[in-house]
Design a protein around this motif. Sequence first.
Motif, PDB file in Angstrom:
ATOM      1  N   THR A   1       0.843  -1.197   0.000  1.00 41.35           N
ATOM      2  CA  THR A   1       0.000   0.000   0.000  1.00 41.35           C
ATOM      3  C   THR A   1       0.882   1.251   0.000  1.00 41.35           C
ATOM      4  O   THR A   1       2.047   1.199   0.390  1.00 41.35           O
ATOM      5  N   ALA A   2       0.310   2.346  -0.388  1.00 44.39           N
ATOM      6  CA  ALA A   2       1.056   3.608  -0.412  1.00 44.39           C
ATOM      7  C   ALA A   2       1.425   4.061   0.999  1.00 44.39           C
ATOM      8  O   ALA A   2       2.349   4.848   1.175  1.00 44.39           O
ATOM      9  N   LYS A   3       0.737   3.531   2.009  1.00 45.03           N
ATOM     10  CA  LYS A   3       0.965   3.963   3.391  1.00 45.03           C
ATOM     11  C   LYS A   3       2.185   3.318   4.047  1.00 45.03           C
ATOM     12  O   LYS A   3       2.674   3.828   5.045  1.00 45.03           O
TER      13      LYS A   3
ATOM     14  N   ALA B   1       7.901   2.685   5.362  1.00 42.51           N
ATOM     15  CA  ALA B   1       9.087   1.950   5.820  1.00 42.51           C
ATOM     16  C   ALA B   1       9.322   0.728   4.934  1.00 42.51           C
ATOM     17  O   ALA B   1      10.469   0.403   4.612  1.00 42.51           O
ATOM     18  N   ALA B   2       8.251   0.090   4.510  1.00 45.33           N
ATOM     19  CA  ALA B   2       8.384  -1.058   3.604  1.00 45.33           C
ATOM     20  C   ALA B   2       8.952  -0.613   2.260  1.00 45.33           C
ATOM     21  O   ALA B   2       9.835  -1.278   1.702  1.00 45.33           O
ATOM     22  N   HIS B   3       8.491   0.523   1.754  1.00 44.23           N
ATOM     23  CA  HIS B   3       9.014   1.044   0.487  1.00 44.23           C
ATOM     24  C   HIS B   3      10.520   1.260   0.599  1.00 44.23           C
ATOM     25  O   HIS B   3      11.279   0.858  -0.294  1.00 44.23           O
ATOM     26  N   ARG B   4      10.952   1.884   1.692  1.00 41.11           N
ATOM     27  CA  ARG B   4      12.390   2.133   1.888  1.00 41.11           C
ATOM     28  C   ARG B   4      13.165   0.816   1.949  1.00 41.11           C
ATOM     29  O   ARG B   4      14.233   0.693   1.367  1.00 41.11           O
ATOM     30  N   PHE B   5      12.616  -0.153   2.663  1.00 37.22           N
ATOM     31  CA  PHE B   5      13.275  -1.461   2.779  1.00 37.22           C
ATOM     32  C   PHE B   5      13.431  -2.111   1.409  1.00 37.22           C
ATOM     33  O   PHE B   5      14.520  -2.573   1.049  1.00 37.22           O
ATOM     34  N   TYR B   6      12.361  -2.174   0.640  1.00 44.14           N
ATOM     35  CA  TYR B   6      12.425  -2.800  -0.686  1.00 44.14           C
ATOM     36  C   TYR B   6      13.408  -2.062  -1.593  1.00 44.14           C
ATOM     37  O   TYR B   6      14.241  -2.682  -2.261  1.00 44.14           O
ATOM     38  N   GLU B   7      13.324  -0.755  -1.617  1.00 44.35           N
ATOM     39  CA  GLU B   7      14.205   0.032  -2.486  1.00 44.35           C
ATOM     40  C   GLU B   7      15.661  -0.099  -2.060  1.00 44.35           C
ATOM     41  O   GLU B   7      16.543  -0.226  -2.915  1.00 44.35           O
ATOM     42  N   LYS B   8      15.921  -0.094  -0.765  1.00 50.44           N
ATOM     43  CA  LYS B   8      17.285  -0.265  -0.251  1.00 50.44           C
ATOM     44  C   LYS B   8      17.861  -1.625  -0.651  1.00 50.44           C
ATOM     45  O   LYS B   8      19.063  -1.769  -0.827  1.00 50.44           O
TER      46      LYS B   8
END
Length: 80
Positions: free
Chosen positions: A39-41, A44-51
Amino acid sequence: MFVKTEYRGAQHSVASGLLRTLLAWCRAREVREIYLGTTAKFLAAHRFYEKNGFREVAAAALPKAFPVMSVDTKFYGFSV
């Protein structure tokens, strides 16, 4: 994947360990691509995946068999 709140963060490395296990499993079975929805919310998950090398993917570019959940609005892909 979800990690219980008190085990999240770099000090525990649970998510990193799970991801390493997943990637090893995929490599052993010659899985070449991984896709996921979130989800867009979940910033922290977005940062983890991108990192960890995941790149954002447009919904239209997902494989036809990808099971999109109704809450998923952001998608990532990874080449193993």
